[in-house]
Enzyme design. Structure first.
Site, PDB file in Angstrom:
ATOM      1  N   ASP A  36      39.024  43.994  46.814  1.00 38.46           N
ATOM      2  CA  ASP A  36      38.101  44.263  45.704  1.00 38.46           C
ATOM      3  C   ASP A  36      37.226  45.497  45.951  1.00 38.46           C
ATOM      4  O   ASP A  36      36.551  45.610  46.976  1.00 38.46           O
ATOM      5  CB  ASP A  36      37.206  43.030  45.521  1.00 38.46           C
ATOM      6  CG  ASP A  36      36.526  42.987  44.166  1.00 38.46           C
ATOM      7  OD1 ASP A  36      35.956  44.015  43.754  1.00 38.46           O
ATOM      8  OD2 ASP A  36      36.547  41.919  43.535  1.00 38.46           O
ATOM      9  N   SER A  74      37.353  45.943  39.843  1.00 39.90           N
ATOM     10  CA  SER A  74      37.716  44.533  39.712  1.00 39.90           C
ATOM     11  C   SER A  74      37.997  44.155  38.255  1.00 39.90           C
ATOM     12  O   SER A  74      38.902  44.709  37.642  1.00 39.90           O
ATOM     13  CB  SER A  74      36.599  43.680  40.327  1.00 39.90           C
ATOM     14  OG  SER A  74      37.038  42.367  40.600  1.00 39.90           O
TER      15      SER A  74
END
Length: 256
Positions: free
Chosen positions: A150, A38
């Site tokens: 993610d 991320s």
């Protein structure tokens, strides 16, 4: 001596990784490999492409990253992260893992199969952005016919790829939570629960890390609290400088 660095996810808190990398660079600690999830994937990609932490922070401040995002009309989330691709191509024009100065591995979650994936080859930018697609906030990104979100959903601290490639592993985590005695609202409750979830396996992960840099209490900062960016950057920088002597001593002992 090959030194690997793992950069956690954490939204705006990921600015802390820039402060960590700035201190390491200034004290001549050369990084051989980076893994990230991320926000850690974004920071890792910029640094691995030769962009200094100071430059990367100026890019963040100057471009107002959120202004590049657009609503995902009739989509499965609020925003479309793919609209930021032109911004990243400006700073990583080759858009390739193979052309980075430092080897990089980023994680993402295959949303179709519910599996963790490590990306380290081929096109770079879409995979870095996929690693950053917080479910419900950003629409999944399609890569080779599969939807990805993610990497922090399944692995927010991807130390594993470093273990067979590096002699010394440094961790940078931006999710330390302070103890609290009361909760003000549901937003605080939900955000704390999310951080607790992504931190759930940190004790196990720390067995594989030689040194962890984790500014205390940073996890209480909201992932979108942009006004805290500069504070986060310098907090992590100072924290790392305070630990440099210990890090260098450990590295020295490992070379003996």
């Amino acid at each position: 001596m090959k030194i690997g660095v793992v950069l956690s996810g954490g939204g705006i808190r990921g600015i802390a990784h820039l402060g960590v990398l700035k201190a390491l660079k200034e004290r001549d600690i050369e990084i051989s490999m980076i893994t990230g999830t991320s926000a850690g994937a974004i920071v890792g990609a910029l640094y691995a492409n030769g962009i200094s932490p100071d430059e990367a922070f100026k890019i963040f401040q100057g471009t107002r990253f959120l202004s590049f995002l657009r609503p995902a009309f009739r989509g499965p989330a609020l925003l479309n992260l793919e609209t930021a691709i032109p911004l990243f191509k400006k700073y990583i024009p080759h858009d390739s893992f193979e052309n980075l100065n430092i080897p990089l591995v980023v994680t993402a979650t295959n949303f179709n199969k519910g599996e963790l994936v490590y990306f380290d080859k081929g096109d770079l930018i879409r995979k870095v952005l996929a690693s950053s697609c917080i479910p419900g906030v950003f629409s999944p990104i399609m890569i080779d016919g599969q939807f990805y979100v993610d990497g922090g959903v399944l692995n927010n601290f991807p130390v594993e790829p470093l273990l067979t490639q590096c002699d010394y592993v440094l961790g940078s985590s931006c999710n330390n939570l302070p103890q609290v005695d009361k909760f003000k609202n549901i937003k605080q409750v939900l955000e704390r629960a999310a951080v607790l979830s992504i931190n759930s396996d940190m004790k196990e992960k720390l067995k594989y890390v030689d040194f962890l840099i984790e500014p205390l209490g940073l996890g209480k900062t909201s992932i979108f609290e942009i006004k805290k960016a500069e504070e986060i950057f310098w907090l992590a920088y100072e924290e790392t400088l305070n630990q440099i002597s210990s890090i260098k001593e450990q590295i020295k002992l490992k070379t003996i």
